[in-house]
Design a protein around this motif. Sequence first.
Motif, short mmCIF file in Angstrom:
data_model
loop_
_atom_site.label_atom_id
_atom_site.label_comp_id
_atom_site.label_asym_id
_atom_site.label_seq_id
_atom_site.Cartn_x
_atom_site.Cartn_y
_atom_site.Cartn_z
N GLU A 9 0.86 -1.19 0.00
CA GLU A 9 0.00 0.00 0.00
C GLU A 9 0.89 1.23 0.00
O GLU A 9 1.86 1.29 0.74
CB GLU A 9 -0.91 0.02 1.23
CG GLU A 9 -1.96 -1.05 1.22
CD GLU A 9 -2.93 -0.93 2.39
OE1 GLU A 9 -2.91 0.10 3.10
OE2 GLU A 9 -3.71 -1.87 2.57
N MET A 10 0.54 2.19 -0.84
CA MET A 10 1.33 3.42 -0.92
C MET A 10 0.45 4.57 -1.39
O MET A 10 -0.64 4.34 -1.92
CB MET A 10 2.49 3.24 -1.90
CG MET A 10 2.06 3.11 -3.35
SD MET A 10 3.41 2.89 -4.48
CE MET A 10 3.83 1.21 -4.13
N ASP A 11 0.93 5.77 -1.20
CA ASP A 11 0.24 6.93 -1.74
C ASP A 11 0.15 6.77 -3.26
O ASP A 11 1.11 6.35 -3.90
CB ASP A 11 1.01 8.21 -1.38
CG ASP A 11 0.26 9.46 -1.78
OD1 ASP A 11 0.18 9.74 -2.99
OD2 ASP A 11 -0.25 10.15 -0.88
N SER A 12 -1.00 7.06 -3.83
CA SER A 12 -1.20 6.83 -5.26
C SER A 12 -0.30 7.70 -6.13
O SER A 12 -0.10 7.41 -7.31
CB SER A 12 -2.66 7.06 -5.64
OG SER A 12 -3.02 8.39 -5.39
N LYS A 13 0.28 8.76 -5.56
CA LYS A 13 1.18 9.64 -6.32
C LYS A 13 2.65 9.31 -6.06
O LYS A 13 3.53 10.00 -6.55
CB LYS A 13 0.90 11.09 -5.95
CG LYS A 13 -0.48 11.55 -6.35
CD LYS A 13 -0.75 12.96 -5.92
CE LYS A 13 -2.19 13.34 -6.25
NZ LYS A 13 -2.56 14.60 -5.64
N ASP A 14 2.90 8.25 -5.32
CA ASP A 14 4.27 7.85 -4.98
C ASP A 14 5.03 7.43 -6.23
O ASP A 14 4.50 6.74 -7.10
CB ASP A 14 4.22 6.68 -3.99
CG ASP A 14 5.55 6.39 -3.33
OD1 ASP A 14 6.59 6.47 -4.02
OD2 ASP A 14 5.54 6.07 -2.15
N GLN A 15 6.29 7.81 -6.31
CA GLN A 15 7.13 7.45 -7.46
C GLN A 15 7.40 5.95 -7.53
O GLN A 15 7.70 5.42 -8.58
CB GLN A 15 8.46 8.21 -7.40
CG GLN A 15 8.30 9.69 -7.57
CD GLN A 15 9.62 10.43 -7.42
OE1 GLN A 15 10.63 9.86 -7.04
NE2 GLN A 15 9.60 11.72 -7.73
N GLY A 29 -6.66 -1.73 -6.45
CA GLY A 29 -7.62 -0.65 -6.34
C GLY A 29 -7.02 0.58 -5.70
O GLY A 29 -5.88 0.59 -5.24
N ILE A 30 -7.83 1.64 -5.70
CA ILE A 30 -7.46 2.91 -5.09
C ILE A 30 -8.45 3.19 -3.96
O ILE A 30 -9.66 3.17 -4.17
CB ILE A 30 -7.50 4.07 -6.12
CG1 ILE A 30 -6.59 3.81 -7.31
CG2 ILE A 30 -7.20 5.40 -5.44
CD1 ILE A 30 -5.11 3.90 -7.00
N ASP A 43 -5.00 9.66 -1.56
CA ASP A 43 -5.51 8.37 -2.02
C ASP A 43 -4.42 7.31 -1.83
O ASP A 43 -3.24 7.59 -1.98
CB ASP A 43 -5.88 8.42 -3.50
CG ASP A 43 -7.00 9.41 -3.79
OD1 ASP A 43 -7.73 9.78 -2.86
OD2 ASP A 43 -7.15 9.81 -4.96
N THR A 44 -4.84 6.10 -1.50
CA THR A 44 -3.90 5.00 -1.28
C THR A 44 -4.07 3.97 -2.39
O THR A 44 -5.18 3.50 -2.65
CB THR A 44 -4.14 4.33 0.08
OG1 THR A 44 -3.97 5.30 1.11
CG2 THR A 44 -3.19 3.17 0.31
N ALA A 45 -2.97 3.62 -3.05
CA ALA A 45 -2.97 2.56 -4.05
C ALA A 45 -2.69 1.24 -3.34
O ALA A 45 -1.79 1.15 -2.50
CB ALA A 45 -1.91 2.81 -5.11
N VAL A 46 -3.48 0.21 -3.66
CA VAL A 46 -3.30 -1.12 -3.08
C VAL A 46 -2.86 -2.05 -4.20
O VAL A 46 -3.56 -2.22 -5.19
CB VAL A 46 -4.60 -1.64 -2.43
CG1 VAL A 46 -4.39 -3.03 -1.85
CG2 VAL A 46 -5.09 -0.67 -1.36
N LEU A 47 -1.66 -2.62 -4.05
CA LEU A 47 -1.11 -3.53 -5.05
C LEU A 47 -0.79 -4.86 -4.39
O LEU A 47 -0.59 -4.93 -3.18
CB LEU A 47 0.17 -2.94 -5.65
CG LEU A 47 0.02 -1.60 -6.35
CD1 LEU A 47 0.53 -0.51 -5.45
CD2 LEU A 47 0.74 -1.59 -7.65
#
Length: 79
Positions: A9-15, A29-30, A43-47
């Motif tokens: 999980e990371m910030d959706s704008k993270d490099q 998902g976001i 927003d958090t991106a879940v991968l």
Amino acid sequence: LKYRRVGWEMDSKDQNFSVAQSSGFLLEGILRKNRVMLNSNSDTAVLSVTNSDWRNRTEEMMAKILYGPKKSSEKKKIK
């Protein structure tokens, strides 16, 4: 290791988002407005990557590491 699934999980704008995807992680998902950072919504991106995803991509990833990305101009060699 006998992991079945690894999540990230990371910030959706993270490099690191593109690094995660190129490492085989798939976007699940976001989570919108999941966190508040510096008084603004984030927003958090879940991968994730599963053991079957990893096995299916291992050969492709190793070739990319050893030989670099395929160039579109290269012709496929017939065995």
